[in-house]
Scaffold this motif. Sequence first.
Motif, PDB file in Angstrom:
ATOM      1  N   VAL A  29       0.849  -1.190   0.000  1.00 33.35           N
ATOM      2  CA  VAL A  29       0.000   0.000   0.000  1.00 33.35           C
ATOM      3  C   VAL A  29       0.888   1.245   0.000  1.00 33.35           C
ATOM      4  O   VAL A  29       1.686   1.460   0.923  1.00 33.35           O
ATOM      5  CB  VAL A  29      -0.975  -0.010   1.192  1.00 33.35           C
ATOM      6  CG1 VAL A  29      -1.789   1.278   1.225  1.00 33.35           C
ATOM      7  CG2 VAL A  29      -1.908  -1.217   1.087  1.00 33.35           C
ATOM      8  N   LYS A  31      -0.383   4.458  -0.777  1.00 29.36           N
ATOM      9  CA  LYS A  31      -1.248   5.648  -0.820  1.00 29.36           C
ATOM     10  C   LYS A  31      -0.546   6.824  -0.130  1.00 29.36           C
ATOM     11  O   LYS A  31       0.429   6.626   0.614  1.00 29.36           O
ATOM     12  CB  LYS A  31      -2.570   5.338  -0.112  1.00 29.36           C
ATOM     13  CG  LYS A  31      -2.432   5.020   1.371  1.00 29.36           C
ATOM     14  CD  LYS A  31      -3.725   4.451   1.941  1.00 29.36           C
ATOM     15  CE  LYS A  31      -3.581   4.166   3.433  1.00 29.36           C
ATOM     16  NZ  LYS A  31      -4.734   3.391   3.953  1.00 29.36           N
ATOM     17  N   LYS A 122     -15.515  -3.436  -2.926  1.00 23.24           N
ATOM     18  CA  LYS A 122     -15.138  -3.258  -1.520  1.00 23.24           C
ATOM     19  C   LYS A 122     -16.397  -3.431  -0.687  1.00 23.24           C
ATOM     20  O   LYS A 122     -17.343  -2.652  -0.821  1.00 23.24           O
ATOM     21  CB  LYS A 122     -14.518  -1.885  -1.285  1.00 23.24           C
ATOM     22  CG  LYS A 122     -14.037  -1.731   0.156  1.00 23.24           C
ATOM     23  CD  LYS A 122     -13.136  -0.550   0.366  1.00 23.24           C
ATOM     24  CE  LYS A 122     -12.426  -0.696   1.708  1.00 23.24           C
ATOM     25  NZ  LYS A 122     -11.737   0.520   2.116  1.00 23.24           N
ATOM     26  N   PHE A 159     -12.923  -7.269  -1.550  1.00 22.21           N
ATOM     27  CA  PHE A 159     -12.067  -6.994  -0.401  1.00 22.21           C
ATOM     28  C   PHE A 159     -12.815  -6.183   0.638  1.00 22.21           C
ATOM     29  O   PHE A 159     -13.919  -5.683   0.408  1.00 22.21           O
ATOM     30  CB  PHE A 159     -10.753  -6.330  -0.825  1.00 22.21           C
ATOM     31  CG  PHE A 159     -10.792  -4.844  -1.117  1.00 22.21           C
ATOM     32  CD1 PHE A 159     -11.506  -4.342  -2.185  1.00 22.21           C
ATOM     33  CD2 PHE A 159     -10.066  -3.950  -0.328  1.00 22.21           C
ATOM     34  CE1 PHE A 159     -11.515  -2.974  -2.473  1.00 22.21           C
ATOM     35  CE2 PHE A 159     -10.062  -2.592  -0.607  1.00 22.21           C
ATOM     36  CZ  PHE A 159     -10.790  -2.101  -1.674  1.00 22.21           C
ATOM     37  N   HIS A 161     -12.002  -4.121   4.839  1.00 21.31           N
ATOM     38  CA  HIS A 161     -10.986  -3.508   5.697  1.00 21.31           C
ATOM     39  C   HIS A 161     -11.435  -3.640   7.152  1.00 21.31           C
ATOM     40  O   HIS A 161     -12.625  -3.520   7.453  1.00 21.31           O
ATOM     41  CB  HIS A 161     -10.852  -2.040   5.279  1.00 21.31           C
ATOM     42  CG  HIS A 161      -9.598  -1.356   5.751  1.00 21.31           C
ATOM     43  ND1 HIS A 161      -8.366  -1.966   5.797  1.00 21.31           N
ATOM     44  CD2 HIS A 161      -9.391  -0.082   6.178  1.00 21.31           C
ATOM     45  CE1 HIS A 161      -7.453  -1.095   6.231  1.00 21.31           C
ATOM     46  NE2 HIS A 161      -8.053   0.052   6.473  1.00 21.31           N
ATOM     47  N   ASN A 201      -4.724  -5.881   6.627  1.00 22.23           N
ATOM     48  CA  ASN A 201      -3.750  -4.776   6.606  1.00 22.23           C
ATOM     49  C   ASN A 201      -2.470  -5.261   7.309  1.00 22.23           C
ATOM     50  O   ASN A 201      -2.307  -6.455   7.564  1.00 22.23           O
ATOM     51  CB  ASN A 201      -4.353  -3.532   7.272  1.00 22.23           C
ATOM     52  CG  ASN A 201      -4.730  -3.799   8.726  1.00 22.23           C
ATOM     53  OD1 ASN A 201      -4.528  -4.893   9.257  1.00 22.23           O
ATOM     54  ND2 ASN A 201      -5.277  -2.791   9.381  1.00 22.23           N
ATOM     55  N   ARG A 217      -2.611  -6.736   2.431  1.00 22.13           N
ATOM     56  CA  ARG A 217      -2.411  -5.349   1.988  1.00 22.13           C
ATOM     57  C   ARG A 217      -1.682  -4.524   3.047  1.00 22.13           C
ATOM     58  O   ARG A 217      -2.250  -3.602   3.618  1.00 22.13           O
ATOM     59  CB  ARG A 217      -3.752  -4.661   1.703  1.00 22.13           C
ATOM     60  CG  ARG A 217      -4.652  -5.319   0.685  1.00 22.13           C
ATOM     61  CD  ARG A 217      -5.845  -4.415   0.384  1.00 22.13           C
ATOM     62  NE  ARG A 217      -6.503  -3.928   1.585  1.00 22.13           N
ATOM     63  CZ  ARG A 217      -7.524  -4.531   2.177  1.00 22.13           C
ATOM     64  NH1 ARG A 217      -8.044  -5.632   1.679  1.00 22.13           N
ATOM     65  NH2 ARG A 217      -8.040  -4.017   3.281  1.00 22.13           N
ATOM     66  N   TYR A 348       1.672   6.707  12.150  1.00 21.28           N
ATOM     67  CA  TYR A 348       1.257   6.931  10.765  1.00 21.28           C
ATOM     68  C   TYR A 348       1.228   8.442  10.485  1.00 21.28           C
ATOM     69  O   TYR A 348       1.681   8.914   9.431  1.00 21.28           O
ATOM     70  CB  TYR A 348      -0.170   6.436  10.514  1.00 21.28           C
ATOM     71  CG  TYR A 348      -0.476   4.957  10.573  1.00 21.28           C
ATOM     72  CD1 TYR A 348      -0.433   4.244  11.765  1.00 21.28           C
ATOM     73  CD2 TYR A 348      -0.902   4.286   9.430  1.00 21.28           C
ATOM     74  CE1 TYR A 348      -0.805   2.903  11.820  1.00 21.28           C
ATOM     75  CE2 TYR A 348      -1.277   2.947   9.475  1.00 21.28           C
ATOM     76  CZ  TYR A 348      -1.217   2.264  10.680  1.00 21.28           C
ATOM     77  OH  TYR A 348      -1.585   0.946  10.722  1.00 21.28           O
TER      78      TYR A 348
HETATM   79  C1  PLP Z   1      -4.340   2.117   4.337  1.00 18.09           C
HETATM   80  C2  PLP Z   1      -4.954   0.832   4.006  1.00 18.09           C
HETATM   81  C3  PLP Z   1      -4.249  -0.369   4.158  1.00 18.09           C
HETATM   82  C4  PLP Z   1      -2.901  -0.445   4.835  1.00 18.09           C
HETATM   83  O1  PLP Z   1      -3.086  -0.268   6.227  1.00 18.09           O
HETATM   84  P1  PLP Z   1      -1.838  -0.387   7.240  1.00 18.09           P
HETATM   85  O2  PLP Z   1      -2.468  -0.310   8.583  1.00 18.09           O
HETATM   86  O3  PLP Z   1      -0.961   0.787   6.962  1.00 18.09           O
HETATM   87  O4  PLP Z   1      -1.184  -1.668   6.960  1.00 18.09           O
HETATM   88  C5  PLP Z   1      -4.837  -1.534   3.683  1.00 18.09           C
HETATM   89  N1  PLP Z   1      -6.062  -1.519   3.136  1.00 18.09           N
HETATM   90  C6  PLP Z   1      -6.783  -0.395   3.000  1.00 18.09           C
HETATM   91  C7  PLP Z   1      -8.127  -0.456   2.385  1.00 18.09           C
HETATM   92  C8  PLP Z   1      -6.278   0.817   3.441  1.00 18.09           C
HETATM   93  O5  PLP Z   1      -6.996   1.930   3.322  1.00 18.09           O
END
Ligand code: PLP
Length: 367
Positions: A29, A31, A122, A159, A161, A201, A217, A348
Amino acid sequence: METVIDLDAIAHNMRILREHAGDAAVMAVVKADGYNHGAVEVGRAALAAGAAELGVTTVGEAVQLRAAGITAPILCWLHSTDTDFAAAVAADVEIGISSVAQLRAVEAAARDLGRPATVTVKVDTGLNRNGVPPLAYPEVLTTLRTLVDEGLVRFRAIFSHLAHADEPEHPNNDAQRARFLEAIATAKEHGLEPELVHIANSAATLTRPDLAFDLVRPGIAMYGLSPIPGDDFGLRPAMTFQARVALVKRVAAGEGVSYGHQWIAPHDTTVALIPAGYADGVFRPMSGRFDVWLGGAPRRNVGRVCMDQFVVDLGDNAAGVQEGDTAILFGARPHAQQWADLLDTIHYEVVCAPRGRVTRRYVGGDR
Ligand SMILES: *Cc1c(COP(=O)(O)O)cnc(C)c1O
């Protein structure tokens, strides 16, 4: 002042993540410009170290990676009503959708370009942020099925989160897993078979192998910061925020330092001026409470952090600190977590802070 980004640390951290991921592939990731480490450079280093794909938030970020020549799969997942989906389709960027409206906008882009869009759904399994909520899910699936049948969309993945991944034992992780499995089953009932599914994550990658599915991810852990304070998993921070001492000067006992004279020298002392301030990402609320690493020791900030500069106390300067010496604001030591603790936030946000006049330099890697 500069951030120094160690691409060997990125590779090292990616190896640790891959070990934890087992058979699952890794989406790095990147971003927010790679958590402020540089999306293109980190993306390349991550792919070289075995990541299979890249993940970003917006279409714009994804298109920038393509423009830099990165050909690996790229997923983006946060859009607004004016998002340019045509740019994503044209650049072969996978689009994570959260609503029927987004799916319709993607459809329009695919029709205009005469070229299919790659779509991933998502699903909201309990974070209640973006993602398709349960009530909207059936309509998303029927719409998607139609678009797939028309050849306008290639359906790639499902996917979600997690809300509590940083607390591995939290029951919500299991609840989200159950809802995720249910959402996958529902898609299959609609004749939609995902090529892959993913929910983990960094925190889940490192602590919950049962959530690895086909792909993980990680973001923050790749940058060398542990998502679970107290356990570093052998990760190495990739970012060092540093600045050179601009001035070394004597301050007499009783003299005040910086705006409002929040600190009065208790005795004759030597101070060093660091030319970095809150405009550069040194948070003013840390005034008087943080150290930089300089001349082989931690040196306490004295007086207020200003827009462009702050001062640290060197005492008798037995270490012989000179103008031009490098002060580490955070990196391996002091650690970004120490700033986070002082600021009541998470690391972060700390690594995202250096900006503006701060330059970036890369070390390591195969560049
Ligand atoms: C930012 C993000 C991640 C990565 O999260 P971390 O806690 O930095 O590992 C993974 N998936 C999604 C959808 C995110 O927004």
